[in-house]
Design an enzyme around this catalytic site. Sequence first.
Site, short mmCIF file in Angstrom:
data_model
loop_
_atom_site.label_atom_id
_atom_site.label_comp_id
_atom_site.label_asym_id
_atom_site.label_seq_id
_atom_site.Cartn_x
_atom_site.Cartn_y
_atom_site.Cartn_z
N VAL A 1 -28.17 30.78 -21.67
CA VAL A 1 -27.14 29.77 -21.98
C VAL A 1 -27.14 28.61 -20.99
O VAL A 1 -26.44 27.63 -21.19
CB VAL A 1 -25.72 30.36 -22.07
N TYR B 1 -31.14 35.61 -29.19
CA TYR B 1 -29.79 35.88 -29.71
C TYR B 1 -29.85 36.16 -31.22
O TYR B 1 -30.76 36.83 -31.67
CB TYR B 1 -28.85 34.72 -29.39
N LYS C 1 -33.14 38.58 -17.93
CA LYS C 1 -33.28 39.90 -18.54
C LYS C 1 -34.75 40.32 -18.64
O LYS C 1 -35.05 41.51 -18.70
CB LYS C 1 -32.60 39.92 -19.91
N TYR D 1 -25.65 42.29 -12.14
CA TYR D 1 -25.96 41.57 -13.38
C TYR D 1 -25.56 40.09 -13.28
O TYR D 1 -26.32 39.20 -13.66
CB TYR D 1 -25.26 42.25 -14.56
N SER E 1 -29.73 34.45 -19.12
CA SER E 1 -30.33 35.61 -19.81
C SER E 1 -31.84 35.69 -19.68
O SER E 1 -32.43 36.73 -20.01
CB SER E 1 -29.96 35.59 -21.29
#
Lengths: 304, 304, 304, 304
Positions: free
Chosen positions: D258, D240, D66, D188, D63
Amino acid sequence: MNYQAILNQIQGDIQPYLGQGKVADYIPALAGINPSKFGMSIHTIDGITATIGDAQEQFSIQSISKILTLTMAVSLDDTNIWKRVGREPSGSKFNSLIQLELEQGIPRNPFINAGAHVITDLVYSHFDDPKEAILAFTRMVSMNDSISYDYVVAQSERETGNRNLAMGYFMKSFGNIENKVRDVLDVYFHQCSLAMSCTDLSKAFLYLANEGVLPTSEKTIITKKNSDRINALMLTCGMYDSVGDFAYRVGLPSKSGVGGGIVSIVPGEMVIAVWSPGLSESGNSLAGTKALELFVNYTGKTIF
Amino acid sequence: MNYQAILNQIQGDIQPYLGQGKVADYIPALAGINPSKFGMSIHTIDGITATIGDAQEQFSIQSISKILTLTMAVSLDDTNIWKRVGREPSGSKFNSLIQLELEQGIPRNPFINAGAHVITDLVYSHFDDPKEAILAFTRMVSMNDSISYDYVVAQSERETGNRNLAMGYFMKSFGNIENKVRDVLDVYFHQCSLAMSCTDLSKAFLYLANEGVLPTSEKTIITKKNSDRINALMLTCGMYDSVGDFAYRVGLPSKSGVGGGIVSIVPGEMVIAVWSPGLSESGNSLAGTKALELFVNYTGKTIF
Amino acid sequence: MNYQAILNQIQGDIQPYLGQGKVADYIPALAGINPSKFGMSIHTIDGITATIGDAQEQFSIQSISKILTLTMAVSLDDTNIWKRVGREPSGSKFNSLIQLELEQGIPRNPFINAGAHVITDLVYSHFDDPKEAILAFTRMVSMNDSISYDYVVAQSERETGNRNLAMGYFMKSFGNIENKVRDVLDVYFHQCSLAMSCTDLSKAFLYLANEGVLPTSEKTIITKKNSDRINALMLTCGMYDSVGDFAYRVGLPSKSGVGGGIVSIVPGEMVIAVWSPGLSESGNSLAGTKALELFVNYTGKTIF
Amino acid sequence: MNYQAILNQIQGDIQPYLGQGKVADYIPALAGINPSKFGMSIHTIDGITATIGDAQEQFSIQSISKILTLTMAVSLDDTNIWKRVGREPSGSKFNSLIQLELEQGIPRNPFINAGAHVITDLVYSHFDDPKEAILAFTRMVSMNDSISYDYVVAQSERETGNRNLAMGYFMKSFGNIENKVRDVLDVYFHQCSLAMSCTDLSKAFLYLANEGVLPTSEKTIITKKNSDRINALMLTCGMYDSVGDFAYRVGLPSKSGVGGGIVSIVPGEMVIAVWSPGLSESGNSLAGTKALELFVNYTGKTIF
């Protein structure tokens, strides 16, 4: 009772309601329907029939097909099925993903879309050619071999079926879809596209009015207990998010589709099928619901 | 049918189920009940009665009282009531506030707690002494002037009723409670505390099996239409979050209470009341549900 | 920097925004405010001050008071507090009960209403006269003994506080309110009614810009760690449901109130207080937010 | 400050935390990682660097990618982007569909999965070969042309990505995905598979510590305003469902993955990257979070 006379009376009463409501327009094939269509058909378990209006005209049965696959599923495996799908009203829209998330991928009942996917997945696992199997079953119960899928509708559903895909993959992520999501949905979109008339429908579901036995062929389709149970599920979960209101007004186990059809069971007596494409906000045929309400008022045939 | 023989049979069958489940223990007055109690009573509209076990013993009817106030409310004002409370199953716990927030303070139906508060509020507005009025109505339909509130239970409910207060004030904030929240809940806690026996209950609700007319006194309590409708609401919303499962297993319009009582209607025929304090996870009497399932199996008296 | 010149510049820039937005009108005392009011005040930890407009005029600080009680609470008991209230943004409206139900009565953070109730409940338990204690603390940090409650506002809040009562009783039902709900809310409504000016506020919260020490009195109010933490909570949870947008536009730990006030901390440097009663849809002062955005643009004083 | 000495100190302090937490195991490629790995790297905007442990070892950034695509998206089109994705913390799990349904397919922010899909979709629409474009951008900012996708990880993600597919099709049903869902997710899954070291990461994101300009190449990546905004989004949405707790403990704009990596920005000064595969319940590196907390304690470098 003279059912034909009652239907004739209803045909008169219903005129102001025809063309009201909104025709389902999420796919072109459904959007083009004449909103003033209206048909109604009765089959009793004793062989009496009555019809009015466009009762012989085929339309897209859509979610009414969920009774067909549920019947197949309970006759194939009536224990495991209830580990994968609940038997409770959802209290939310037929295509909501919220409850699915809160309840870990177990749909509330077999009549919301997610639940119907699970049922179709279960049927899928039992047949080499599930589309063929569903069609054969449908023709058998309705005793009409000319019934078939409307491939234009099925293709349209597939092209606009993003929300159904979302549900399918969501349940797959919880392990509650066994087969490939696209394959299961392909079958699902075909079952929804089945083209049947009111007459076909009121004949096909007679086994639900007759303790699981089809009076036309004397064939046992499901056990009495399972027949009772499907009726119970129809009453508590069959009319999208207005089951309570429908039970309040009509009071018969029923299942509707966005094509404008509704099937209602009078246990021990008959099946009524009605069709009119204009839908209420809750997605049920507006004139169809009114026609059933009138029928119950004229005949007293409610289960309550 | 020999109903007494059937009840006797059920009394034998039910033994393994007695003492199972969990007695409601959120207030001391309910927690102290002997979990092995079991009673069952039938009244037909033709005057036939049958009882077994502890059918004469009074217990706390709790949520079964919601039928009494709903009956009073629909006879007082059956139009405005449905602007303030829905007729759909909730799909969530009987005391959830989530749906209440999502739907702007309009409870889903009259049988979840929030909906019952609105009904009691409506009744409250029509009487100088609403507690007295509810008691008088209850005594009238059950033809038993010795019925009364259990003030110890009512007081206990009030002391632990924080969640009910939360719901009441929440609806008040949406403008859906007319009177003072504490006053309405005081009446609500009293109606829940009504102490009645199975015999009282199966007699009291005969009007729901008889098109709105009490056969014992020939008095019209509500219209046939409203009687049908209350039956429909009981079927779709009467058994907390297991209406679907209950309809699937029993298939009769019913209402349960956490005191362990259940009332079931066989439209056109009879009322069955059963009592056993051990509750299933969904809050319905475990042995009581089983007894009703057996009754339907032995007699075939389901509406489906 | 010449802060007075910058504030003067902002006063010119802000004119088109005055009177925009909607003044809080849920109680008459707030609804009567002139929507064109605008004041702004700065206090640096080095003793520099600057003010414009209505900076001396007292207004209802409302939710800004949540910083005062949170400061008291962390200095009284900074371990148990975080078992009863979370530290995460809520992702939903400040007065939502949904999350409270899903998370078993533990509010998401101390700045949504439910969280503030828990904080006030904790403060309540430590004092004989909690209202007096909160007022004394407020006067101490702002060095202004004339600050007091606005009893008319407090009384109005109490009369319309049904949703706050609903939250209080709901948390009580989960065991997360120790004292009587009405008593806790009485204190809460009083703290919200505190009447302070921009000057009072920018002076009062200097300890949050100065590692927990009030530079005016050299008194340690809280530890540096707790000061950092309150700033972090303000940044992530202080602006109702637009913390992200506010951080994106202004980028300073801030807390707003529906009275139209906003307090912003520049860690290590200063406190800015602004007041203008017209609120955006998210409940924050519209002109106040714009003024802070201009201030950051002119000075570069963002934490990012 | 002697950053190397501080990192050395942290390396000693962190030993008891290594191997704690749970390594992400939803795909085999991640599950096989040695849970005791630990690396940390600093790059200041002035060119100072410091590293400890496994800082040179590549891991799956997941992530953290992102931030890369968000940076590309705001530089491509920083107006339309905010019509398709929000800027608020979600208050729920990173892969929840509930909020997506309640808010009509508009994800809460660019750092939850659904929001990242929208960002990738937007990037996808601007390039003939979006995978190549993302890789080129990543190599450019990190000045390391050997960085590449881990195709084994990407393939694994695709095979287990049912929930991501569900989100993609769900947003597509609301019209908020322009390209084919499978194509967007393919990109993605590749961006998530990027293999980078702590050193790569602390160098790559220096533009966020330096007002949008990469000090290594003096190249302007984004405007100062957009740089501030990405920092604000990282602080309010980057960790998160524990952004509040992380802001409370660490207080730096950060983004985790993660794979066990975390990137933290000290605006105006430096970037810190840390890696340790054991995750806390909220999905953030457990030892990594602790290391950052120690760093802030030793250096006082928090934004609050």
